[in-house]
Design an enzyme around this catalytic site. Structure first.
Site, PDB file in Angstrom:
ATOM      1  N   HIS A 121      57.291  11.376 -42.711  1.00 48.86           N
ATOM      2  CA  HIS A 121      58.620  11.283 -43.326  1.00 48.86           C
ATOM      3  C   HIS A 121      59.376  12.514 -43.928  1.00 48.86           C
ATOM      4  O   HIS A 121      58.511  13.577 -43.884  1.00 48.86           O
ATOM      5  CB  HIS A 121      58.397  10.373 -44.748  1.00 48.86           C
ATOM      6  N   ASP A 150      61.687  13.495 -46.901  1.00 48.99           N
ATOM      7  CA  ASP A 150      62.045  13.188 -48.243  1.00 48.99           C
ATOM      8  C   ASP A 150      63.394  12.638 -48.476  1.00 48.99           C
ATOM      9  O   ASP A 150      64.450  13.251 -47.850  1.00 48.99           O
ATOM     10  CB  ASP A 150      61.686  14.364 -49.060  1.00 48.99           C
ATOM     11  N   HIS A 152      56.570  15.395 -42.765  1.00 38.22           N
ATOM     12  CA  HIS A 152      55.395  15.670 -43.198  1.00 38.22           C
ATOM     13  C   HIS A 152      54.685  14.265 -43.540  1.00 38.22           C
ATOM     14  O   HIS A 152      55.141  13.502 -43.635  1.00 38.22           O
ATOM     15  CB  HIS A 152      55.369  16.479 -44.490  1.00 38.22           C
ATOM     16  N   ARG A 189      56.484  18.975 -57.193  1.00 39.08           N
ATOM     17  CA  ARG A 189      57.575  19.070 -56.338  1.00 39.08           C
ATOM     18  C   ARG A 189      59.075  19.064 -56.826  1.00 39.08           C
ATOM     19  O   ARG A 189      59.534  18.366 -57.822  1.00 39.08           O
ATOM     20  CB  ARG A 189      57.517  18.114 -55.063  1.00 39.08           C
TER      21      ARG A 189
END
Length: 347
Positions: free
Chosen positions: A156, A158, A305, A321
Site C-alpha cells: 500500500h 499511505d 510498502h 511515523r
C-alpha cells in the site's frame, strides 16, 4: 508547542518519550472523540525542485552513501535528520524523489523534531480513524507484539484515498525484535518500466478509485470516532512525479478498488494482473532490515510498502511515523519513464 495541543499538555509532551512509553505501557494509543473538517485542497510545491542535482550538501557531509538496489533505496551514514539545513532538506527531497527510499541509522530525532521535519515537506496528515500518542494526532504509531495480532497487511501507499495523498514520510523504529520485522518497498517507476509498451499506453490516462472504507468500518466495529468522512478518491493509474517528471505505477491492493470506465470483470482482471506484477516485482523491491533508531524517509507518491509480520510470536516492534501530504496525483503525457530518462542521460 506541538500542534493541536493545549498549554497544559505542552509540559508533558516536551518530554514525551514514545520508546519509553511503549516499553512501560505497551500499546499506549488514545482514540479521542474529536472530529476534524474535511481536508481542504492546497497548492503543493515540492521542495525537491530547489534541490542540487549533485546533492552536494548531503553527500559531501555524509560519511558513507550507498545504493541498496539498482532501482530503489539509498542508505546514508553520518548525518542526523534533526540537524539538516534547509539546503540539505531540498537536496533530500530531490534524492528521495529519485531513489524512493532513504535509510538513516542511529538517529536521535525525537517526535517534535520529526513533526517539524515532515512539515517542511507539506501539511501533516491526521488519520481519520487510527489511534495516536496522547496529544499528537499527527503521529501514526507502529506497535505490535506477541499479544496484538491485528495489522494492516499487504502492499500500500499511505492514505491513497485522500484527494492529496501522502508525500515525503518519516518512520523511526526504536524497538525492534531480535530477528524479523523487516519492511519492503517497491519502486513505482520500475514497476511501470517493467510493463509492456502496449499495456503502459492502455493504462495511461485511466483512473482507479482508492477507498478507505475498510478503515472506517473497522473504527465503527470498535466504537471509535470517525474524525472525517472522506472515504474514496479516483487517481491516475500512471502518475508523473512533479520533480523528476518520471512515470510511476500508482495502484496497490490495500486501497485500490476499481478502474473507472471499465466493466467490473474488466477492472477486476486488470487490477489482478497489476497486483500480481507488484507482488512478483523482486527486481524493483528493496528490503530494509531495521535496527534500533533507524529512520526511513520515503516518497509515498512513487513507492508502495509492505511490512513483514513474521515476528508476532517472537517479539515487539515499535516506531512512529510523521506524514506530509503532497500534490493531487496527475498524469502528464509529456512525462517520461525512468528508463527513458536514464537512457537519455547516457547519450
Amino acid at each position: 508547542m506541538a500542534p493541536n495541543v493545549t498549554v497544559e499538555e505542552e509540559i508533558t509532551q516536551k518530554s514525551l518519550d514514545l520508546q519509553k512509553l511503549a516499553l512501560t505501557k505497551g500499546n499506549y494509543l488514545v482514540f479521542p472523540e474529536k472530529k476534524y473538517p474535511e481536508i481542504e485542497v492546497f497548492e503543493h510545491e515540492n521542495r525537491g525542485k530547489r534541490g542540487d542535482p549533485k546533492k552536494a550538501s548531503l553527500f559531501d557531509n555524509a560519511s558513507k552513501v550507498f545504493d541498496l538496489t539498482p532501482h530503489i533505496g539509498t542508505e546514508i551514514h553520518g548525518l542526523q535528520l534533526s540537524q539538516l539545513t534547509e539546503q540539505q532538506k531540498d537536496d533530500l527531497a530531490l534524492l528521495v524523489a529519485e531513489r524512493g527510499v532513504l535509510v538513516f541509522r542511529d538517529q536521535d530525532i525525537n517526535v517534535d523534531e520529526g513533526l517539524d521535519f515532515a512539515r517542511s515537506f507539506g501539511p501533516l496528515h491526521i488519520h481519520a480513524t487510527f489511534g495516536h500518542p496522547p496529544g499528537y494526532p499527527e503521529i501514526h504509531t507502529v506497535y505490535f507484539d506477541t499479544k496484538l495480532v491485528h495489522f494492516l497487511d499487504g502492499w500500500h501507499s499511505d492514505v491513497s484515498y485522500e484527494k492529496q495523498p501522502a508525500g515525503v514520510t518519516l518512520l523511526k523504529m526504536d524497538i525492534v525484535p531480535e530477528v524479523g520485522g523487516d519492511t519492503l518497498w517497491h519502486s513505482g517507476y520500475a514497476a511501470y518500466d517493467r510493463l509492456s509498451k502496449p499495456l503502459q499506453k492502455f493504462l495511461e490516462g485511466l483512473k482507479a478509485v482508492h477507498s478507505g472504507q475498510d478503515q472506517l468500518d473497522e473504527a465503527t466495529r470498535f466504537g471509535r470516532t470517525i474524525r472525517r468522512q472522506h472515504v474514496e478518491q479516483a487517481h491516475p493509474i500512471v502518475r508523473v512525479h512533479p520533480v523528476t517528471g518520471w512515470k510511476s505505477l500508482y495502484v496497490q491492493p490495500v486501497f485500490t478498488r476499481r478502474i473507472e470506465g471499465l466493466r467490473k470483470h474488466e477492472s477486476d482482471a486488470i487490477l489482478k494482473l497489476l497486483y500480481e506484477h507488484i507482488n512478483g516485482g523482486y527486481d524493483f523491491t528493496v528490503r530494509v532490515k531495521w535496527e534500533t533508531n533507524t529512520v526511513v524517509v520515503w516518497d509515498n507518491t512513487v513507492t508502495s510498502h509492505n511490512a513483514i509480520f513474521d515476528y508476532l510470536d517472537v517479539g515487539t516492534r515499535h516506531g512512529w511515523r510523521a506524514t506530509s501530504q503532497a500534490e493531487a496525483p496527475y498524469f502528464d503525457p509529456n512525462g517520461k519513464s525512468k528508463a527513458e530518462a536514464d537512457a537519455e542521460a547516457k547519450n
